[in-house]
Design a protein around this motif. Structure first.
Motif, short mmCIF file in Angstrom:
data_model
loop_
_atom_site.label_atom_id
_atom_site.label_comp_id
_atom_site.label_asym_id
_atom_site.label_seq_id
_atom_site.Cartn_x
_atom_site.Cartn_y
_atom_site.Cartn_z
N VAL A 57 -9.63 -0.93 12.90
CA VAL A 57 -8.80 -0.93 13.95
C VAL A 57 -7.32 -0.09 13.35
CG1 VAL A 57 -7.34 -2.78 15.08
CG2 VAL A 57 -9.55 -3.25 14.15
N ARG A 58 -6.94 0.42 14.23
CA ARG A 58 -5.80 0.99 13.89
C ARG A 58 -4.43 0.48 14.82
NH1 ARG A 58 -2.96 4.90 12.31
NH2 ARG A 58 -3.73 6.93 12.02
N GLN A 59 -3.69 0.03 13.73
CA GLN A 59 -2.46 -0.70 14.33
C GLN A 59 -1.22 0.23 13.94
OE1 GLN A 59 -3.25 -4.73 12.71
NE2 GLN A 59 -3.00 -5.22 15.20
N GLY A 60 -0.20 0.80 14.65
CA GLY A 60 0.55 1.60 14.04
C GLY A 60 0.12 2.71 13.22
N TYR A 61 0.71 2.78 11.95
CA TYR A 61 0.49 3.80 11.01
C TYR A 61 -0.91 3.42 10.15
CZ TYR A 61 4.93 5.93 11.98
OH TYR A 61 5.98 6.25 12.55
N ASP A 62 -1.14 2.27 10.50
CA ASP A 62 -2.22 1.68 9.57
C ASP A 62 -3.63 1.61 9.96
OD1 ASP A 62 -0.21 1.04 7.49
OD2 ASP A 62 0.13 -0.97 8.50
N ASP A 63 -4.80 1.95 9.27
CA ASP A 63 -6.06 1.75 9.66
C ASP A 63 -6.55 0.62 8.57
OD1 ASP A 63 -7.10 3.44 11.50
OD2 ASP A 63 -7.44 5.20 10.49
N LYS A 64 -6.95 -0.51 9.61
CA LYS A 64 -7.67 -1.57 8.97
C LYS A 64 -9.19 -1.55 9.01
CE LYS A 64 -3.73 -4.46 9.37
NZ LYS A 64 -3.13 -5.63 10.05
N ILE A 65 -9.91 -1.45 7.97
CA ILE A 65 -11.66 -1.76 7.93
C ILE A 65 -11.79 -3.05 7.66
CG2 ILE A 65 -13.53 -0.79 7.05
CD1 ILE A 65 -12.19 1.81 6.62
N ILE A 66 -12.33 -3.71 8.74
CA ILE A 66 -12.69 -5.08 8.27
C ILE A 66 -14.09 -5.60 8.56
CG2 ILE A 66 -10.32 -5.92 9.24
CD1 ILE A 66 -11.56 -6.59 11.78
N THR A 67 -14.81 -6.63 8.11
CA THR A 67 -15.95 -7.11 8.61
C THR A 67 -16.06 -8.46 9.27
OG1 THR A 67 -16.72 -6.13 6.40
CG2 THR A 67 -18.27 -7.78 7.17
N VAL A 68 -16.63 -8.41 10.07
CA VAL A 68 -16.72 -9.75 10.86
C VAL A 68 -17.14 -10.81 10.23
CG1 VAL A 68 -17.03 -10.98 13.08
CG2 VAL A 68 -16.59 -8.37 13.05
N LEU A 69 -16.49 -11.88 9.86
CA LEU A 69 -17.24 -13.21 9.29
C LEU A 69 -17.61 -14.25 10.22
CD1 LEU A 69 -14.90 -13.25 6.16
CD2 LEU A 69 -17.16 -12.23 6.23
N ALA A 90 -10.72 -1.36 -0.30
CA ALA A 90 -10.63 0.07 -0.13
C ALA A 90 -9.62 0.30 1.04
CB ALA A 90 -11.73 1.20 0.24
N SER A 91 -9.75 -0.43 2.12
CA SER A 91 -8.51 -0.52 3.06
C SER A 91 -7.42 -0.96 2.87
CB SER A 91 -9.13 -1.25 4.30
OG SER A 91 -8.32 -1.29 5.29
N ILE A 92 -7.30 -2.09 1.84
CA ILE A 92 -6.06 -2.67 1.43
C ILE A 92 -5.42 -1.50 0.56
CG2 ILE A 92 -5.27 -4.47 0.26
CD1 ILE A 92 -7.41 -6.51 1.24
N LYS A 93 -6.09 -1.06 -0.32
CA LYS A 93 -5.56 -0.13 -1.44
C LYS A 93 -4.96 1.11 -0.54
CE LYS A 93 -6.41 2.65 -5.50
NZ LYS A 93 -5.26 3.38 -5.03
N LYS A 94 -5.79 1.64 0.51
CA LYS A 94 -5.15 2.90 0.94
C LYS A 94 -4.00 2.42 1.98
CE LYS A 94 -6.73 6.15 4.58
NZ LYS A 94 -7.70 6.72 5.67
N ARG A 95 -4.15 1.29 2.67
CA ARG A 95 -2.64 0.81 3.44
C ARG A 95 -1.53 0.48 2.56
NH1 ARG A 95 -1.99 -3.92 5.67
NH2 ARG A 95 -3.46 -4.91 4.81
N MET A 96 -1.79 0.04 1.11
CA MET A 96 -0.39 -0.02 0.44
C MET A 96 -0.16 1.47 0.03
SD MET A 96 0.31 -3.02 0.58
CE MET A 96 -0.71 -4.40 0.96
N ASP A 97 -1.23 2.30 -0.37
CA ASP A 97 -0.52 3.63 -0.84
C ASP A 97 -0.01 4.42 0.08
OD1 ASP A 97 -1.80 2.92 -3.22
OD2 ASP A 97 -3.34 4.29 -2.80
N GLU A 98 -0.49 4.43 1.62
CA GLU A 98 0.18 5.10 2.60
C GLU A 98 1.54 4.36 2.88
OE1 GLU A 98 -0.52 7.60 4.61
OE2 GLU A 98 -1.92 7.94 3.18
N ALA A 99 1.75 3.13 3.01
CA ALA A 99 3.15 2.40 2.79
C ALA A 99 4.18 2.87 1.88
CB ALA A 99 3.08 0.87 3.03
N ASP A 100 3.76 3.24 0.60
CA ASP A 100 4.06 3.41 -0.45
C ASP A 100 4.90 4.88 -0.16
OD1 ASP A 100 5.59 3.01 -2.97
OD2 ASP A 100 4.06 4.12 -3.91
N ARG A 101 4.10 5.77 0.36
CA ARG A 101 4.17 7.02 0.52
C ARG A 101 5.11 7.17 1.67
NH1 ARG A 101 3.09 10.75 4.20
NH2 ARG A 101 1.77 9.23 5.22
N ARG A 102 5.16 6.31 2.74
CA ARG A 102 6.13 6.32 3.74
C ARG A 102 7.56 5.79 3.27
NH1 ARG A 102 1.75 4.31 6.64
NH2 ARG A 102 2.73 2.08 6.60
#
Length: 133
Positions: A57-69, A90-102
């Motif tokens: 799911v892409r929301q704004g600048y973030d891509d979230k990869i989720i598993t349906v429970l 991996a999705s959480i780490k990537k989002r945090m790294d991208e937010a830090d970069r921005r």
């Protein structure tokens, strides 16, 4: 109050119930726009959601990869909605790294409180001409 599980739930309804989007219309627009991938593939709004499916799911600048429970067609509180899915590490780490970069990029670009006037534009132009020589 019985907690029965629906047999089939549409993707747009599940995304709305999981609080990824404020309305079903926004969820529908995101799916049709290719901002939601179901198991790596573009899909239709009416796609039924299965437990264990992977959504991107892409929301704004973030891509979230989720598993349906869990599957739900009823929108509840945020705490209950977070129980419907799990975001990958991996999705959480990537989002945090991208937010830090921005954040770092925004700090390196100064924000001015006003538009340059004629004198300041001349100084900028002169500075640019001197640095190109």
């Amino acid at each position: 109050m019985s907690d029965k599980k629906p047999a089939k739930v549409r993707l747009d309804k599940w995304l709305w119930a999981a609080r990824f989007f404020k309305t079903r219309a926004l969820a529908k627009a995101a799916i049709e726009g290719g901002k939601v991938l179901y198991d790596g593939q573009r899909c239709k709004v009416s796609r039924t959601v299965d437990v264990g499916a992977t959504l991107q799911v892409r929301q704004g600048y973030d891509d979230k990869i989720i598993t349906v429970l869990k599957i739900s067609e009823q929108r509840k509180g945020a705490a209950d909605a977070q129980l419907l899915y799990e975001e990958t590490a991996a999705s959480i780490k990537k989002r945090m790294d991208e937010a830090d970069r921005r954040r770092k990029f925004a700090q390196s670009n100064p924000l001015f409180d006003h538009k340059p006037n004629k004198k300041e534009r001349r100084q900028i132009s002169k500075f640019k001409d001197e640095t190109t020589l």
